[in-house]
Design a protein around this motif. Sequence first.
Motif, mmCIF file in Angstrom:
data_model
loop_
_atom_site.group_PDB
_atom_site.id
_atom_site.type_symbol
_atom_site.label_atom_id
_atom_site.label_comp_id
_atom_site.label_asym_id
_atom_site.label_seq_id
_atom_site.Cartn_x
_atom_site.Cartn_y
_atom_site.Cartn_z
ATOM 1 N N PRO A 198 0.858 -1.192 0.000
ATOM 2 C CA PRO A 198 0.000 0.000 0.000
ATOM 3 C C PRO A 198 0.893 1.241 0.000
ATOM 4 C CG PRO A 198 -0.518 -1.460 1.847
ATOM 5 C CD PRO A 198 0.734 -1.964 1.241
ATOM 6 N N ARG A 231 -1.210 8.275 -1.298
ATOM 7 C CA ARG A 231 -1.566 9.054 -2.475
ATOM 8 C C ARG A 231 -1.605 10.535 -2.119
ATOM 9 N NH1 ARG A 231 -3.461 4.361 -1.899
ATOM 10 N NH2 ARG A 231 -3.784 2.893 -3.613
ATOM 11 N N TYR A 263 -4.827 -1.720 2.355
ATOM 12 C CA TYR A 263 -5.700 -2.640 1.647
ATOM 13 C C TYR A 263 -6.757 -3.131 2.635
ATOM 14 C CZ TYR A 263 -1.838 -2.963 -1.774
ATOM 15 O OH TYR A 263 -0.872 -2.684 -2.704
ATOM 16 N N ASN A 321 -10.296 -4.791 -2.954
ATOM 17 C CA ASN A 321 -9.806 -3.432 -2.744
ATOM 18 C C ASN A 321 -8.303 -3.353 -3.008
ATOM 19 O OD1 ASN A 321 -8.402 -1.563 -0.412
ATOM 20 N ND2 ASN A 321 -10.151 -0.559 -1.392
ATOM 21 N N GLN A 358 -6.564 -0.974 -5.902
ATOM 22 C CA GLN A 358 -5.541 0.039 -5.634
ATOM 23 C C GLN A 358 -4.316 -0.117 -6.541
ATOM 24 O OE1 GLN A 358 -4.614 1.384 -1.679
ATOM 25 N NE2 GLN A 358 -6.387 0.328 -0.808
ATOM 26 N N LYS A 416 -15.673 0.426 -6.279
ATOM 27 C CA LYS A 416 -14.512 1.015 -5.603
ATOM 28 C C LYS A 416 -14.847 1.614 -4.240
ATOM 29 C CE LYS A 416 -14.585 5.664 -7.725
ATOM 30 N NZ LYS A 416 -15.965 5.584 -8.238
#
Length: 424
Positions: free
Chosen positions: A90, A93, A100, A105, A109, A210
């Motif tokens: 992970p 951003r 996660y 999911n 990502q 999402k």
Amino acid sequence: MIKKEMIAMLLAGGQGSRLGVLTSDVAKPAVAFGGKYRIIDFPLSNCINSGIDTVGVLTQYQPLRLNTHIGIGIPWDLDRNNGGVTVLPPYERSNNSEWYTGTANAIYQNLRYMESYNPEYVLILSGDHIYKMDYEVMLDFHKANHADVTIATMPVSMEEASRFGIVIADENKKIQDFEEKPEKPRSNLASMGIYIFSWKVLRDALIELKDQQSCDFGKHIIPYCFKNNKRLFAYEFNGYWKDVGTLGSYWEANMELIDLIPEFNLYEEFWKIYTKCDTIEPQYIAPGAKVERCIIGEAAEIHGAVINSVIGPNVYIGPGAVVRDSIIMKDTSIGRDVTIDKSIIAENCRIEDGVTLGIGEAAPNKLNESVYSFGLVTIGDDSVVPENVKVGKNTAISGVTVKEDYPDGVLAGGEVIIKAGDRK
């Protein structure tokens, strides 16, 4: 990037809490298996043996040992300029940072990673199963049926069926219904958590869902595809497959390797299992030592008796020691006159002279009865058990323990000693 026909996304971020202290500091896919391997070696080897040279490995929980083991993918011939193996943790951003939160999911990502190869098909795998499968044969099945989604399935007993996602399929293997862990299953065809998606179908489903909390393949993506009239098919697998998610199944799978005629054969030339190997000296069996029906790793030094057990690399077993029906992982030292019955001892442990593991009758474990059961003694990484103590069944030990931790020199059945922070 060169366009790939099929890429694999390997989910390897799980904590594996049902393995108790074995996964206190390590992700389940990085747990040792079979005296030489780690669990993740099996899906990685399946990929390269199936001609899949692009694999994204999604990590999250305690990834250090897993990342070190995978490296740049050299043991599996996955050190490629185009494709190869890529570790996908992970990341933060610009607008948020997110772990996660579910299997789907985690894949969502990493849409950008998948888009960079613009594949025709995406193979979704779990990093914690023991099996050999030719994914190319499954892909041929997917193509032949013009499928949107193919789910690898295998028959299980009706008694076990409620533990799995269950598929109801017609005579052509087209899926008529899908139930996630039903109380009253209508079929015994269980999902193995292995999927092939046509890329556009997967991409659209991931984007559409999402915002679904903890988005998961079995609970959300598969039902969504079914509801939207996608072509779902069941690919039936009839080989050996083991989910080693509990201490009992993990111990059992290791013991099956040393059966007279093992159900799961590690010695087949045509389907090798690859792993990262240290360059270390050969094993040594001392005069007077006894080894009967065992797997013994490189650099192991055996002075005592080892019966029906799996011994990892660089393990020392002292004079007078007796080890039965047990798994001892790498870099562990067993002292003089130690007796070990039905135990799992993790990496870099020290069991001092005169210790006895596995005494008495099994009692329910007081910390977590569902985890520490099966009559096992379980000892986590980097633990020390002091000399001359006795340890009962369904017990767990983690950390450097001293004599004062054992009332009257005994850890009774069902008891636990956790000396390493908040490990469970």
